[in-house]
Design an enzyme around this catalytic site. Structure first.
Site: not given
Ligand code: M6R
Length: 607
Positions: A2, A27, A73, A98-99, A481, A485, A488, A504, A602
Site C-alpha cells: 500500500c 509498490r 494491496w 498501510n500495515g 535467483e 525472476k 515472478e 534425488h 515492491k
Molecule cells: O526490499 P527487499 O530487498 O528487502 O525485498 C525483498 C524481497 O521482497 C524482494 O527481493 C522480492 O523477492 C523481489 N520481488 C524479487 O525480485
C-alpha cells in the site's frame, strides 16, 4: 505494498495526490482512492484497478487544499471498491492505512456494540470509527487520534483527515514507513520520497511511534504519549526519483540496462586496485570487524540470494562461519546465541517487515555488530543498524529486483575484501579480487549486448509450464535467483536445484517438454555439472547452458550462452544478466505486466 500520499497546500492538492499515487504504483496495488475537502464536504472517490481508472472517475474540475490518497494491496478482504481506502466514518473522519491492525476483530465487536456499521472486510476500517467514537465523546481531532492509536495493535502508517478540521492532517508511523515533506506554505505526507519528489526535496523521516500534525505552514511532531519530538529536516536529491522510462519499454528493462552504471556507483570512491578504502562502512567499522568470528545474514527474496553468495565467499576466503536465514524464519527457528557476531541485513527497500523484525529481535536477544547493505538511505533498516553500506543503485521501480541484486553483490564483495584486509589476507589475493571487481561494469555492459541470444532462449521457454534451473556452488544461489525472476514476471513455474540433487527427485520431472537452464562454471564443478546435464539430455530435456566457457560439448539443443570470463568468485554475478533478460523477454512473449506482476508488491511492509 500500500501507498499513502496526503497534503495541505495553498495550491490545488488534487493533481499532486494523483501524481503521487502514480509514483507509488511501483509498490504494487490492486485499487486506489482519494478523499479531498470541498467547500463544505469531503469528496471520496475509489476505484478497483489502476490509478488511471480512479482518474477517470474524478471530477475534472476537482480542486481542494487538503486531501489524502491511497493505493491498496489487499491483505484483509478481496480487492474491491468497498475495501479500497480512504475509509470514512460518519462522513467525518477519513483514514488511509498501510500495515495490519492485529486486534481489528476485537475493535470491530466493540464498535458494533456502540452502534457503528462496518462496510468493508478490511482490518483498517476500524481506525476511522475509533477516532470518530472518541470525537463523539467530546475529544478534539488531535486527542481522538492519539487516544485511538493507543488502542491499536500491529503495524500502521496512517494519514487522517477530519471534515470538521479543514486545516489539519494527522500522520502516524508505527512499524510502517511514513515521511513528511515540507514545502513553502505546504506540507505533505507519504509512504516514500518517490511520491513527493516533484513537490519538495525537504523531508523529515519519522521514527516509529511518532505522530505528525500538518498544516500549510506548520509541522509538529510528538511521540505516541504526547511528548514533543524534534526530527531534523533532510535535503534529498529528488532528481534521482524520476519515474521516466528514458526510452525503455519497462522499468525492469531500464534497470537491467543500467547495471554497469549502477555497479560503477556502488564502487565509486570505495575501492582502488589495492583493496577497499578505510571508513566506507562508517567510522570504526574495520576495528570492530577484527573480533568477528560469526556472520549471520537475514534477508528476503532476491536479497536472500545475495546473502547466499556471501556465505560461499565467507567460507572460502575468510574461513568465517556464515549463516543465512529468511527474514520470515530467523526469529522463529530459535537462533543459538553466538558471540562476536556480525548481523547483516540485505535489502533493496530497507523496509521489508520480516527483515526489520529480525534485526530488532537480534538486537534485543543478543548484542551483535549490525550492518545493513541497503539501497534506500534513511530507510528503517539503515536507521536500526549501527553501520550501513548503501548500494547506490538509484531507485528501483520494477517489482522484480535486478540492479539492486547486482549492486548488493558488488557491495558484498567490498565487505569480503574489507574483512580479508582486516584478517590479514595476502595483499596479492586482495589486489587480484579488487582489480577484477573494478572491471565488472565493463563485463556487464558486454553481456548486455547479446540481446538476440536471450530472445532466442525466451522463445524456448514461453510456451512451457515449467523450467528447471541447475547450478553448483556459487552458481546455485544464482540459479535460484534466475528461477525467481522467471516465475515472478512470466508466471511460469520455475525451480532451482543444485546439480547434485537432480537424481534425488527432480529428474522425475524431465521429459521433452521440460527446458533446463544449467549454469556452467569453469572450475572444479565443471565435470559434475556436465554429468548432470547429460542426465537431463538422456531424458530428452532441452538444456540451455550459460557460463564463461568458450566452447562447450555440453550444448544440447537449447544452445550455449557464453558470458565474459573473470575470476571464479565474480563470474556468477555476470551470469545474472542473461537470466534477467531471458525472463524479461519470456514475459514480453507471454504479454504479462512486467513491472507490476500480479499479486506482488515492491516493498513488503507487513510480516
Ligand atoms: O526490499 P527487499 O530487498 O528487502 O525485498 C525483498 C524481497 O521482497 C524482494 O527481493 C522480492 O523477492 C523481489 N520481488 C524479487 O525480485
Amino acid at each position: 505494498m500500500c501507498g499513502i500520499v496526503g497534503g495541505v497546500t495553498e495550491r490545488n492538492i488534487v493533481p499532486i495526490l494523483i501524481e503521487g499515487l502514480h509514483r507509488l504504483e511501483y509498490r504494487g496495488y490492486d485499487s486506489a482512492g482519494i478523499a479531498y475537502r470541498t467547500e463544505e464536504n469531503v469528496s471520496l472517490v475509489k476505484s478497483l484497478g489502476r490509478v488511471h481508472d480512479l482518474e477517470k472517475k474524478l471530477d475534472k474540475k476537482a480542486t481542494s487544499n487538503i486531501g489524502i490518497a491511497h493505493t491498496r494491496w489487499a491483505t484483509h478482504g478481496i480487492p474491491s471498491e468497498k475495501n479500497a481506502h480512504p475509509h470514512a466514518s460518519n462522513k467525518n473522519i477519513y483514514v488511509a492505512h498501510n500495515g495490519i491492525i492485529e486486534n481489528h476483530e476485537d475493535l470491530k465487536s466493540e464498535l458494533k456494540s456502540e452502534g457503528f456499521k462496518l462496510y468493508s472486510q478490511t482490518d483498517s476500517e476500524v481506525i476511522g470509527h475509533l477516532i470518530e467514537f472518541y470525537k463523539q465523546r467530546g475529544m478534539d481531532f488531535d486527542s481522538s487520534v492519539m487516544k485511538a492509536i493507543s488502542r491499536l495493535k500491529g503495524a500502521f502508517a496512517l494519514a487522517v483527515m477530519d471534515k470538521n478540521d479543514p486545516e489539519t492532517l494527522i500522520g502516524v508511523r508505527q512499524s510502517s514507513p511514513l515521511v513528511v515533506g515540507e514545502g513553502f506554505d505546504e506540507s505533505f505526507l507519504a509512504s516514500d520520497i518517490m511520491a513527493l519528489s516533484p513537490v519538495t526535496n525537504k523531508f523529515k523521516f519519522l521514527e516509529d511511534g511518532q505522530v505528525v500534525f500538518l498544516s500549510k505552514d506548520k509541522v509538529s511532531i510528538c511521540s505516541k504519549d504526547g511528548r514533543a519530538a524534534k526530527v531534523p529536516t533532510k535535503e534529498v536529491d529528488s532528481t534521482a526519483y524520476t519515474n521516466d522510462l528514458s526510452g525503455y519499454n519497462h522499468f525492469m528493462e531500464k534497470e537491467i540496462f543500467e547495471q554497469p552504471e549502477s555497479v560503477q556507483s556502488a564502487l565509486e570512491g570505495r575501492i582502488t586496485n589495492k583493496g577497499t578504502r578505510e571508513g566506507i562502512f562508517g567510522a570504526g567499522f574495520e576495528k570492530k570487524l577484527k573480533n568477528i568470528e560469526n556472520i549471520q545474514i537475514v534477508a528476503c527474496g532476491t536479497s536472500y540470494h545475495a546473502g547466499r553468495i556471501f556465505e560461499y565467499w565467507s567460507h572460502k576466503f575468510l574461513g568465517i562461519n556464515c549463516r543465512v536465514d529468511y527474514g520470515s524464519e530467523y526469529q522463529y527457528q530459535e537462533p543459538v546465541k553466538t558471540k562476536k557476531t556480525l548481523l547483516m541485513t540485505i535489502s533493496q527497500s530497507g523496509e521489508t517487515a520480516d527483515t526489520l523484525a529480525s534485526l530488532k529481535f537480534a538486537k534485543k536477544t543478543d548484542d551483535p555488530l549490525t550492518l545493513t547493505i541497503c539501497n534506500v538511505a534513511n530507510s528503517s533498516l539503515c536507521r536500526e543498524s549501527e553501520y550501513t553500506l548503501l548500494t547506490n543503485a538509484g531507485p528501483e521501480i520494477g517489482v522484480a529486483s535486478t540492479k539492486a541484486f547486482v549492486t548488493q553483490l558488488a557491495c558484498l564483495n567490498l565487505l569480503l575484501l574489507t574483512l580479508m584486509q582486516v584478517k590479514g589476507a595476502k595483499p596479492g589475493t586482495i589486489k587480484n579480487i579488487a582489480s577484477s571487481l573494478i572491471e565488472l561494469p565493463d563485463q556487464l555492459a558486454k553481456t548486455l549486448k547479446m540481446t538476440d541470444t536471450y530472445k532466442a532462449a525466451a522463445k524456448l521457454l514461453f510456451k512451457r509450464h515449467s523450467t528447471l534451473f541447475l547450478g553448483r556452488g556459487l552458481y546455485f544461489p544464482i540459479a535460484r535467483e534466475g528461477a525467481l525472476k522467471l516465475k515472478e514476471i512470466s508466471y511460469i513455474h520455475a525451480e532451482a536445484y543444485p546439480g547434485g540433487e537432480l537424481k534425488h527427485g527432480p529428474l522425475a520431472m524431465i521429459d521433452k517438454n521440460m527446458p533446463v537452464i544449467a549454469l556452467v562454471p569453469d572450475n572444479e564443478h565443471l565435470d559434475k555439472i556436465t554429468s548432470n546435464i547429460e542426465e537431463v539430455a538422456a531424458r530428452k530435456g532441452k538444456v540451455i547452458t550459460i557460463g564463461p566457457l568458450k566452447k562447450t560439448t555440453l550444448n544440447k539443443d537449447g544452445g550455449h550462452i557464453k558470458i565474459p570470463k573473470t575470476l571464479d568468485l565474480l563470474n556468477p554475478i555476470i551470469c545474472v544478466v542473461p537470466l534477467q533478460l531471458i525472463s524479461y523477454y519470456t514475459a514480453l512473449l507471454k504479454g504479462t505486466d512486467v513491472d507490476k506482476p500480479r499479486n506482488l508488491a515492491k516493498s513488503v511492509t507487513v510480516e
